[in-house]
Design a protein around this motif. Structure first.
Motif, short mmCIF file in Angstrom:
data_model
loop_
_atom_site.label_atom_id
_atom_site.label_comp_id
_atom_site.label_asym_id
_atom_site.label_seq_id
_atom_site.Cartn_x
_atom_site.Cartn_y
_atom_site.Cartn_z
N ASP A 1 0.86 -1.18 0.00
CA ASP A 1 0.00 0.00 0.00
C ASP A 1 0.90 1.23 0.00
N PRO A 2 0.89 2.00 -1.09
CA PRO A 2 1.80 3.15 -1.18
C PRO A 2 1.54 4.21 -0.10
N GLU A 3 0.37 4.19 0.51
CA GLU A 3 0.09 5.18 1.57
C GLU A 3 0.80 4.82 2.87
N THR A 4 0.84 3.53 3.18
CA THR A 4 1.39 3.12 4.48
C THR A 4 2.83 2.60 4.36
N GLY A 5 3.21 2.20 3.14
CA GLY A 5 4.53 1.59 2.97
C GLY A 5 4.59 0.18 3.53
N LYS A 6 3.41 -0.43 3.73
CA LYS A 6 3.33 -1.80 4.24
C LYS A 6 2.47 -2.64 3.31
N PRO A 7 2.52 -3.95 3.45
CA PRO A 7 1.64 -4.77 2.61
C PRO A 7 0.17 -4.34 2.80
N ALA A 8 -0.56 -4.24 1.70
CA ALA A 8 -1.97 -3.82 1.76
C ALA A 8 -2.71 -4.71 2.75
N ASP A 9 -3.41 -4.06 3.66
CA ASP A 9 -4.03 -4.78 4.77
C ASP A 9 -5.50 -4.39 4.84
N ASN A 10 -6.28 -4.93 3.92
CA ASN A 10 -7.69 -4.53 3.85
C ASN A 10 -8.60 -5.75 3.83
N GLY A 11 -8.06 -6.89 4.23
CA GLY A 11 -8.88 -8.10 4.28
C GLY A 11 -8.93 -8.88 2.99
N LEU A 12 -8.37 -8.32 1.91
CA LEU A 12 -8.39 -9.05 0.64
C LEU A 12 -7.26 -10.08 0.59
N LEU A 13 -7.55 -11.18 -0.09
CA LEU A 13 -6.50 -12.19 -0.33
C LEU A 13 -6.15 -12.29 -1.80
N ALA A 14 -7.09 -11.95 -2.67
CA ALA A 14 -6.81 -12.00 -4.11
C ALA A 14 -7.79 -11.14 -4.89
N VAL A 15 -7.32 -10.64 -6.03
CA VAL A 15 -8.16 -9.89 -6.97
C VAL A 15 -7.90 -10.42 -8.36
N MET A 16 -8.97 -10.76 -9.05
CA MET A 16 -8.85 -11.23 -10.43
C MET A 16 -9.50 -10.19 -11.36
N ILE A 17 -8.78 -9.86 -12.41
CA ILE A 17 -9.30 -8.89 -13.38
C ILE A 17 -9.46 -9.59 -14.72
N VAL A 18 -10.55 -9.29 -15.41
CA VAL A 18 -10.68 -9.74 -16.81
C VAL A 18 -10.93 -8.50 -17.64
N THR A 19 -10.06 -8.27 -18.60
CA THR A 19 -10.24 -7.11 -19.47
C THR A 19 -9.49 -7.33 -20.79
N GLY A 20 -9.79 -6.48 -21.75
CA GLY A 20 -9.30 -6.73 -23.10
C GLY A 20 -7.85 -6.37 -23.36
N VAL B 1 -4.86 -3.08 -3.85
CA VAL B 1 -4.51 -2.03 -2.88
C VAL B 1 -5.76 -1.25 -2.45
N MET B 2 -6.65 -1.02 -3.42
CA MET B 2 -7.87 -0.23 -3.10
C MET B 2 -8.80 -0.94 -2.13
N GLY B 3 -8.79 -2.26 -2.16
CA GLY B 3 -9.72 -3.00 -1.31
C GLY B 3 -11.02 -3.29 -2.05
N ALA B 4 -11.83 -4.18 -1.47
CA ALA B 4 -13.03 -4.65 -2.19
C ALA B 4 -14.01 -3.51 -2.47
N GLN B 5 -14.25 -2.68 -1.49
CA GLN B 5 -15.29 -1.66 -1.66
C GLN B 5 -14.90 -0.60 -2.69
#
Ligand code: AMP
Ligand code: MG
Length: 329
Positions: free
Chosen positions: A248-267, A281-285
């Motif tokens: 997480d560029p704001e904290t300088g630590k591993p993103a800590d928002n409860g997420l374990l994985a994010v999958m993106i599908v795009t062209g 990094v943004m988190g689910a919400q």
């Protein structure tokens, strides 16, 4: 994902009642990860694709001496080749769009943690001393490809380069006359066409808390790119806390928002890669809102075994849960 490629292969080869030629299957190691190519077509294409990716790695790796990024980080400026300049510009654009959640200038923090190499938590003062060096807005790329950093700044393209390599490989593969292919570069994939029988490719969604070969769901894809960012790629556990490689560029630590994985599908390969890192990094919400707004298809898995999807994702990609301990919310 590696296992999944072989699963797809088995489905292709042992498709009952189908008489299809055997696909080419090629596995190699490049960009610090496994490249698996499965396709119907000329064997030469796999070697060309490997060469394309290895060449990109020689330009964009921060550890290969003489690469554009190596020189940029060492000297504060470099005359980047066309590919590096393109990826740097794309990275900065995604940084702008994601308000810095994606940040190619985060290298001073990434190096401080050294996730995958060391297993210690840096002191708060060390993190705080380095955060001011990570402003992506200080990275400049001129028209002629000359790139410049602020004093003591440094760049890491690990969150985006694989996706660009997939764009290039997909392009080369299609130009080589291939109509059906699955190219997997360390969890980012190019899906070209359909299986010979006309069915879409079935891709596994990895269990973020399971082993490399464990999946919680499948999706069906055709002619698109997908990329997954997960805590399982590189991490260490200390005092019961998992420290992973997406910072997480704001904290300088591993993103800590409860997420374990994010999958993106795009062209686009490059965007699916950059956005999988950014939306993690943004988190689910916030990530969900961003994805809906930008027409990106995203799936978020959190540490409560909850899966959140953008509108239409489940329907569009025939998402099937194969592990009922997970829940779609
Ligand atoms: P990915 O596996 O595509 O999510 O990329 C993760 C890699 O990108 C890490 O191993 C770092 O090299 C780099 N990285 C970590 N955090 C960030 C971030 N917030 N923005 C851009 N790159 C990052
Ligand atoms: Mg990425």
């Amino acid at each position: 994902m590696r296992k999944f490629a072989s699963l797809v292969l088995l489905l292709l080869v042992f498709c009952p009642g189908c008489s299809v030629a055997e696909p080419v299957r090629d596995t190699s190691f490049v960009m610090n990860t496994v490249l698996t190519q499965t396709y119907f077509g000329d064997e030469k294409i796999a070697a060309q694709n490997l060469q394309i990716t290895a060449q990109l790695e020689r330009q964009m790796s921060k550890t290969i001496e003489g690469s554009d990024i190596f020189i940029l980080n060492k000297e504060g400026s470099c005359k980047a080749g066309a590919d590096t300049a393109y990826v740097l510009r794309a990275a900065l654009e995604v940084s702008d769009r994601t308000n810095g959640a994606f940040n190619p200038a985060l290298n001073p923090i990434i190096e401080l943690w050294g996730i995958g190499e060391r297993e210690s938590v840096p002191a708060r003062a060390q993190i705080e001393a380095r955060l001011p060096l990570t402003d992506y807005r200080t990275v400049q790329v001129d028209m002629d490809g000359t790139a410049r950093l602020a004093k003591n700044g440094s760049v890491d393209l690990g969150g985006i380069a694989k996706g660009y390599a997939l764009d290039k490989m997909a392009d080369n593969t299609i130009r080589g006359g291939v109509r059906s292919a699955l190219i997997d570069l360390g969890g980012s994939l190019a899906v070209i066409g359909t299986k010979p029988g006309g069915q879409k490719y079935k891709i596994g969604v990895r269990d973020p808390e399971g082993g490399e070969n464990e999946y919680i769901a499948t999706v069906e894809l055709t002619d698109t790119f997908t990329s997954t960012s997960g805590v399982y790629e590189k991490y260490f556990i200390k005092d019961g806390v998992r420290y992973h490689h997406i910072m997480d560029p704001e904290t300088g630590k591993p993103a800590d928002n409860g997420l374990l994985a994010v999958m993106i599908v795009t062209g686009s390969g490059i965007l699916s890669d950059a956005y999988s890192t950014a939306l993690f990094v943004m988190g689910a919400q916030n990530g969900l809102a961003f994805a809906q707004q930008h027409g990106i298809n995203a799936l978020f898995i959190d540490n409560q075994k909850k899966i959140t999807l953008t509108e239409g994702f489940a329907e569009k990609y025939a998402l099937q849960l194969t592990d009922n301990s997970y829940e779609i919310v």
